[in-house]
Design a protein around this motif. Structure first.
Motif: not given
Length: 408
Positions: A26-30, A91-96, A200-209
């Protein structure tokens, strides 16, 4: 404990070997997210070994101390309704990271509490951070992990199992010295997790919806998800009866309670990761779920018979319960992710909103039943809850069976 249902899990015949091979690649981010999830889940069982010490030092009754769980899980459940709304906008990263920061603040404040009321309030704030982190972590792991959603969910359940097992151990090691120490220890671990994810966690993209506030509730209109969530509520009542009430009847110090629940947590981890997938692939999710719930019903009835009479029998039955709970944790999560036509984060939020209510109700009600009717009654009530969970799952078995996901 994400995508659309259309993103179906791979057929086991064609991809089982590939997904097994990729499980550890798995990637380091995982791994960073999974490690942070371990620390977050440690907060669930962290207070177990120190419950009697908190009651003694803050001059509180068992039912008052049980509110540490109730406030934590009540806020966690309610906050599940807003996690998707928040993460789909920032985004997921900021929420985490926000969730981790909240946990650091409120776990530190918990260690400074001067009364049980303050501690209950700070645990509620901790529950908010826990909801933001836990609900988003699964979606992030599914999005970043290699090997498919099934592999990601097992990684998530492995983190849950490790966290639940290590939480009581940390609580015992630090709590045996000073009951406030586990709270500060958690703050340090979560701060380390914050730094790891930040780097380690890259910026996560925002969902389309973007997720609307009402979406998790609307998702519960789906019969399959509603059945899974309702059954999960009663299952979690039994789960947290064992976790929150048993420390008061063991008659052990923090180290003894920690050892018992470390064994319980190891059983949760091992059976959720290694046994549940095998059973589900062979027998199907619904048969495994109802069968394991029935054995758990018997286990809770046995705890009721042993409570107040045999500590050794209680210890054995608690650890056996951990194995059963580990299996069901994975099966419930898989069903919740697979039966709904809503996006997985939305389905997860709706499911967790309902099932964590069981975790909020059980600790206080179990303590009240134990104080007024004896230590056996809370476990019998938990057994009744298992019977209701079975009936709910059985009533929707045709729909659940038709939408059973495949585990790897």
């Amino acid at each position: 404990m994400d995508g659309q249902l259309a993103e179906t899990l791979p057929a086991p015949e064609n991809t089982l070997q590939a997904e097994k091979a990729s499980f550890l690649k798995q990637p380091k981010a995982v791994w960073a997210t999974a490690l942070a999830a371990v620390f977050a889940f440690m907060g669930i069982g962290l207070v177990d070994p120190i419950l009697p010490a908190i009651a003694t030092n803050l001059d509180a009754s068992p039912s008052e101390v049980s509110l540490l769980f109730t406030s934590y899980f009540l806020v966690t459940a309610l906050a599940m309704l807003i996690t998707g709304f928040v993460s789909s906008r920032i985004g997921g990263k900021k929420t985490l990271l926000i969730g981790l920061a909240i946990i650091v603040v409120f776990s530190s404040l918990s260690g400074l509490s001067g009364s049980v009321g303050e501690l209950v309030g700070f645990r509620a704030g901790w529950g908010l951070g826990n909801a933001l982190f836990v609900a988003t972590a699964l979606a992030v792991i599914v999005g970043v992990a290699s090997g498919g959603a099934g592999t990601a969910i097992i990684l998530y359940e492995a983190a849950l199992g490790l966290g639940i097992s290590l939480g009581p151990l940390l609580g015992a090691l630090l709590g045996g010295w000073q009951w406030r120490a586990p709270f500060f220890g958690t703050a340090v671990l979560m701060a380390a997790a914050f730094i790891a994810l930040l780097t380690l966690l890259p910026k996560t993209p925002l969902p389309e919806r973007k997720v609307r506030l009402r979406d998790p509730l609307l998702a519960l209109g789906h019969k399959g998800l509603r059945t899974t969530a309702a059954s999960g509520l009663f299952y979690n009542y039994g789960f947290f009866t064992i976790l929150a009430f048993t420390p008061f009847i063991l008659g052990m110090d923090a180290y003894g309670i920690g050892a018992v629940f470390f064994g319980w947590g190891v059983a949760v981890a091992v059976f959720s990761v290694f046994v549940a997938p095998v059973l589900q692939n062979r027998f199907g999710a619904v048969k495994v779920l109802t069968g394991t719930l029935f054995v758990l019903l018997l286990d809770l009835a046995g705890l009721g018979l042993a409570a107040g009479h045999s500590v050794s029998a209680v210890v054995v039955l608690v650890i056996v319960a951990g194995a059963l709970l580990g299996i069901n944790n994975t099966v419930y999560t898989e069903l919740a992710m697979g039966v709904s036509d809503s996006p997985r984060p939305v389905a997860s939020s709706g499911y967790n909103f309902v099932r964590w209510m069981g975790g909020a109700l059980a600790p206080f009600l179990a303590a009240q039943l134990g104080e007024h009717f004896g230590p056996q009654v809370p476990f019998y009530a938990g057994a009744v809850a298992m019977a209701i969970a079975i009936l709910v799952a059985f009533s929707g078995r045709k729909y659940l069976t038709a939408h059973e996901p495949h585990l790897v």
